[in-house]
Design a protein around this motif. Structure first.
Motif, short mmCIF file in Angstrom:
data_model
loop_
_atom_site.label_atom_id
_atom_site.label_comp_id
_atom_site.label_asym_id
_atom_site.label_seq_id
_atom_site.Cartn_x
_atom_site.Cartn_y
_atom_site.Cartn_z
N TYR A 138 0.83 -1.20 0.00
CA TYR A 138 0.00 0.00 0.00
C TYR A 138 0.87 1.25 0.00
CZ TYR A 138 -3.99 -2.96 1.29
OH TYR A 138 -4.96 -3.93 1.32
N ALA A 139 0.25 2.38 -0.47
CA ALA A 139 0.90 3.70 -0.42
C ALA A 139 2.28 3.63 -1.06
CB ALA A 139 0.94 4.22 1.01
N GLU A 140 3.32 3.93 -0.28
CA GLU A 140 4.67 3.95 -0.85
C GLU A 140 5.39 2.61 -0.74
OE1 GLU A 140 6.73 7.16 1.02
OE2 GLU A 140 5.48 8.71 0.11
N ARG A 141 4.63 1.55 -0.39
CA ARG A 141 5.26 0.25 -0.17
C ARG A 141 5.03 -0.73 -1.31
NH1 ARG A 141 6.47 -0.72 5.16
NH2 ARG A 141 7.76 -2.41 4.35
N ASP A 142 4.61 -0.26 -2.50
CA ASP A 142 4.53 -1.14 -3.66
C ASP A 142 5.93 -1.65 -3.98
OD1 ASP A 142 1.81 -1.01 -4.21
OD2 ASP A 142 2.01 0.88 -5.30
N GLN A 143 6.09 -2.97 -4.12
CA GLN A 143 7.43 -3.54 -4.26
C GLN A 143 7.58 -4.52 -5.42
OE1 GLN A 143 9.31 -4.55 -0.34
NE2 GLN A 143 7.32 -3.94 0.47
N ILE A 144 6.49 -5.04 -5.94
CA ILE A 144 6.60 -6.03 -7.03
C ILE A 144 6.59 -5.29 -8.36
CG2 ILE A 144 5.51 -7.99 -8.16
CD1 ILE A 144 4.47 -8.90 -5.48
N VAL A 145 7.67 -5.42 -9.12
CA VAL A 145 7.80 -4.71 -10.39
C VAL A 145 7.94 -5.71 -11.54
CG1 VAL A 145 8.85 -2.69 -9.32
CG2 VAL A 145 10.30 -4.53 -10.20
N ASN A 146 7.62 -5.24 -12.72
CA ASN A 146 7.82 -6.03 -13.93
C ASN A 146 9.32 -5.97 -14.26
OD1 ASN A 146 8.16 -6.78 -16.69
ND2 ASN A 146 5.98 -6.35 -17.06
N PRO A 147 10.03 -7.11 -14.25
CA PRO A 147 11.49 -7.07 -14.45
C PRO A 147 11.91 -6.54 -15.81
CG PRO A 147 10.65 -9.33 -14.52
CD PRO A 147 9.52 -8.47 -14.05
N SER A 148 11.05 -6.63 -16.81
CA SER A 148 11.43 -6.16 -18.15
C SER A 148 11.22 -4.66 -18.34
CB SER A 148 10.64 -6.92 -19.23
OG SER A 148 9.24 -6.70 -19.07
N THR A 149 10.31 -4.08 -17.58
CA THR A 149 10.01 -2.66 -17.74
C THR A 149 10.37 -1.82 -16.51
OG1 THR A 149 7.75 -2.86 -16.89
CG2 THR A 149 8.09 -3.25 -19.26
N GLY A 150 10.47 -2.46 -15.35
CA GLY A 150 10.72 -1.73 -14.13
C GLY A 150 9.50 -1.06 -13.55
N ALA A 151 8.36 -1.21 -14.23
CA ALA A 151 7.12 -0.60 -13.76
C ALA A 151 6.46 -1.50 -12.73
CB ALA A 151 6.16 -0.38 -14.94
N LEU A 152 5.62 -0.89 -11.89
CA LEU A 152 4.89 -1.68 -10.90
C LEU A 152 4.03 -2.72 -11.61
CD1 LEU A 152 3.83 1.15 -8.43
CD2 LEU A 152 5.62 -0.55 -8.09
N ALA A 153 4.10 -3.95 -11.13
CA ALA A 153 3.43 -5.05 -11.82
C ALA A 153 1.99 -5.22 -11.40
CB ALA A 153 4.20 -6.36 -11.56
N LEU A 154 1.61 -4.67 -10.26
CA LEU A 154 0.27 -4.93 -9.73
C LEU A 154 -0.57 -3.65 -9.64
CD1 LEU A 154 1.17 -7.46 -6.91
CD2 LEU A 154 0.29 -7.97 -9.18
N THR A 155 -0.31 -2.69 -10.51
CA THR A 155 -1.07 -1.44 -10.48
C THR A 155 -2.56 -1.74 -10.65
OG1 THR A 155 0.77 -0.23 -11.44
CG2 THR A 155 -1.41 0.80 -11.59
#
Length: 223
Positions: free
Chosen positions: A10-27
């Motif tokens: 939550y908030a600033e604790r999003d941690q799972i990213v898409n390894p190919s793009t670096g974007a948050l994976a669970l937006t």
């Protein structure tokens, strides 16, 4: 002074990213999805997301205690739903917590598992089920300090299981000679921390920290 620690996912604790793009994976996903996915690796390592959340909150109290304007003899914690789970664990394991209120969480795990299921990873401490640890046990660990349960009759958590946990905990507080330090407040409402329960929560803290029972009156504050 109030310190709110961001919950994993939550908030600033999003941690799972898409390894190919670096974007948050669970937006767009619930934060519970993220910490449940993170818990898979934690469980394989013999721990759990709960352990890390508990450590976060423990260190949060460390920070509060480092502030010169904080009265370290009057530290309380409260939370609702998943936050209620966090507060339950923190109150049981950190002796610096003197007063607590848990909302929309306390019940019987046997009933929970047979109805709604084990919920998210943030509500299952490592080996908790295997060792037969249930919610009354966490209240017992906190006793005889002031502990209050707030609940809703229309919650998806079985209200009868919550009432039974309160009754079990009351036996412990009675034995310890502190029956007035266990509180119970119930509203006819759905899951969540509504205005009535917020007023009851503030009243409970003011009762035990400032000996003031009249600042935020409610229709029924049972002790």
């Amino acid at each position: 002074m109030v310190l709110i620690v961001d919950f994993i996912g939550y908030a600033e604790r999003d941690q799972i990213v898409n390894p190919s793009t670096g974007a948050l994976a669970l937006t767009g996903e619930s934060g519970t999805t993220e910490h449940s996915l993170m818990d898979v690796g934690a469980v394989l390592a013999g721990t759990s997301v709960v352990s890390h959340i508990l450590w976060d909150n423990h260190r949060g109290i460390d920070y509060l205690c480092s502030r010169p304007e904080v009265d370290t003899s009057r530290i309380g914690c409260t939370g609702s739903s998943g936050g209620g789970a966090q507060a339950t664990y923190l109150a049981a394991f950190d002796e610096r917590v003197k007063v607590t209120v848990i909302d929309s969480y306390i019940m019987k795990e046997q009933v929970l598992f047979s109805t709604e299921g084990p919920q998210t990873a943030s509500q299952n401490l490592t080996y908790e089920g295997a060792c037969g640890i249930d919610h009354p046990d966490y209240i017992t660990l906190f006793a005889p300090k002031p502990f209050m349960i707030t609940a809703s009759t229309q919650d998806f958590f079985d209200i009868n299981a919550t009432r039974q946990t309160y009754a079990d905990a009351q036996l412990v507080y009675d034995i310890l000679g502190a029956p007035d330090k266990l509180g119970y407040f119930e509203t006819d409402a759905p899951h969540g921390l509504n205005a009535e329960k917020r007023r009851a929560t503030v009243t409970w803290f003011r009762t035990w920290f400032y000996d003031d029972t009249h600042l935020f009156p409610t229709r029924s504050l049972l002790t």
